[in-house]
Design an enzyme around this catalytic site. Structure first.
Site, mmCIF file in Angstrom:
data_model
loop_
_atom_site.group_PDB
_atom_site.id
_atom_site.type_symbol
_atom_site.label_atom_id
_atom_site.label_comp_id
_atom_site.label_asym_id
_atom_site.label_seq_id
_atom_site.Cartn_x
_atom_site.Cartn_y
_atom_site.Cartn_z
ATOM 1 N N LYS A 101 5.842 -4.804 7.803
ATOM 2 C CA LYS A 101 5.972 -6.110 7.134
ATOM 3 C C LYS A 101 5.000 -6.198 5.959
ATOM 4 C CE LYS A 101 9.182 -7.900 9.761
ATOM 5 N NZ LYS A 101 10.554 -8.052 9.238
ATOM 6 N N SER B 6 6.362 -12.106 8.944
ATOM 7 C CA SER B 6 5.927 -12.549 10.273
ATOM 8 C C SER B 6 4.460 -12.914 10.250
ATOM 9 C CB SER B 6 6.160 -11.394 11.251
ATOM 10 O OG SER B 6 5.464 -11.614 12.454
ATOM 11 N N TYR C 262 4.980 -1.929 13.550
ATOM 12 C CA TYR C 262 5.914 -2.993 13.161
ATOM 13 C C TYR C 262 5.254 -3.910 12.132
ATOM 14 C CZ TYR C 262 8.155 -7.572 13.409
ATOM 15 O OH TYR C 262 8.724 -8.775 13.071
#
Ligand code: NAD
Ligand code: UD1
Length: 345
Positions: A159, A131, A155
């Site tokens: 990643k 992302s 979050y």
């Protein structure tokens, strides 16, 4: 040629399954339906015109995953499965490290085991859903892949950790071929109106909120801040049509199968649009009013974020084709035909 899609019943995975099937691949959807609806499988069959293979289960179950890999012998795996709500990740970080990082470890272990016990088959190529969040608050725009990475929430941290884990594994075993795709802001839906984004409860992201206001499910949109250093003061993002994103995955899989050792690329359009531009474009294509109120800035938001997508064009031969109007028109068709998402069926 089978392609295993973990999280293949989700928003991006389901659209990618359609794009892969259209290009002659045989997608195998693997999902535990923790954030998707089983009805999507019927829609996948309907839209693709072929019955879609499903493996229902959890990526955290390494033994089962190894059996799935040995049963199907996919030439590539696309790893979408994971949790993605930023606010929830701040409140429940362990859920995110467990499912996202744990899920990636489990998948990679299963791939090692399946290859070792599968008679010397090559490790499947792996494409990972990363992302633009890995760029944190970028110093400038557009963003190229060599920008420094950082994280502002658990979050985003997962990643980063998974990207690093993939790099370490490729270094340890050069037979691994990994494509890391850093998505900007995926929006829109399949043009048939039969598949689209179906968030559970209150949407966190802009476009699903806008469509739910337009269809009457919510009274107004909160615009989070109009005092950013952007042309109209609202946040600017690189919105990318989910079908463009899907074709980016097809290009990534093809590039790995044609012998690429691996890559990390941005998938974006290279254009930024403000929140108010999105609202206006949506009102125009839908003919519906989208009432909004200016609200305080949302914690963790950056002023502007858009991609330099040149590397994806050079390495994958891919570029986005759809503009903001297409994104709004397709998002609206889906929402209008399915006011309660897949639960409308
Ligand atoms: P989604 O929630 O719609 O899809 C994820 C799917 O994974 C769901 O169907 C869910 O049921 C499944 N899943 C979750 N945990 C699982 C597990 N342990 N085992 C099996 N299945 C599991 O999300 P999406 O928008 O399609 O995103 C796909 C990927 O892309 C995610 O990794 C997400 O972090 C990443 N991503 C999404 C966006 C976005 O805006 N949608 C942006 C950047 C990156
Ligand atoms: C968010 C996540 C990001 C994640 C991405 C997935 C945060 C801080 N960031 O990105 O980590 O990768 O989703 O797509 O959550 N907006 C409103 N009103 C709303 C919703 C959004 O004004 O109800 C604004 C936001 O302030 C932002 C823009 O719309 O300026 C886009 O927001 P959103 O769709 O949530 O995406 P990002 O914040 O870019």
């Amino acid at each position: 040629m089978k392609i295993l899609l973990t999280g293949g019943a989700g928003y991006i995975g389901s659209h990618t399954a359609i794009a892969l099937a259209a290009e002659g691949f045989e997608p195998v959807v693997l999902d535990n339906f923790s954030n998707s609806h089983p009805t999507v499988m019927e829609r996948l069959t309907e839209v693709s015109g072929r019955s879609m293979l499903l493996e229902q289960g959890d990526v955290l179950d390494t033994d089962w995953l190894r059996q799935v890999l040995q049963r199907h012998h996919p030439v590539a795996v696309v790893h979408f499965a994971g949790d993605k709500a930023v606010g929830e990740s701040v409140a429940q970080p362990l859920k995110y490290f467990h499912n996202n990082v744990g899920g990636a470890v489990s998948l990679m272990r299963a791939m090692v085991q399946a290859t070792a016990t599968g008679g010397g088959d090559r490790t499947p190529a792996l494409v990972f859903s990363s992302s633009a969040t890995v760029y944190g608050d970028p110093a400038t725009v557009p963003i190229t892949e060599d920008f420094p990475r950082s994280h502002t929430n658990p979050y985003g941290h997962t990643k980063l950790v998974i990207e690093d884990m993939l790099t370490a594994q490729c270094k340890a075993d050069p037979t691994w071929r990994v494509g890391v795709l850093r998505y900007f802001n995926p929006v829109g839906a399949h043009p048939s109106g039969r598949m689209g984004e179906d968030p559970d409860g209150m949407p966190n992201n802009l476009m699903p909120f806008v469509t739910q206001v337009a269809v009457g499910r919510r009274p107004f949109l909160n615009v989070y801040g109009n005092d950013y250093p952007t042309p109209d003061g609202t946040g600017v993002r690189d919105y990318i049509h989910v079908m463009d994103l899907a074709s980016g995955h097809v290009a990534a899989v093809r590039t790995l199968l044609q012998g690429s050792q691996g890559f990390t690329v941005n998938l974006g359009t290279g254009r930024g649009h403000s929140v108010l531009e999105v609202v206006r474009a949506f009102e125009q294509v839908s003919g519906r009013a989208v009432p909004y109120r200016i609200a305080p800035r949302r914690a963790g938001d950056v002023a502007q974020c858009w991609a330099d997508p040149t590397l994806a064009r050079t390495l994958l031969g891919w570029k986005a084709r759809f503009g903001l109007e297409d994104m709004c028109a397709d998002a609206w068709r889906w929402q209008n035909l399915n006011p309660q998402g897949y639960r409308s069926a």
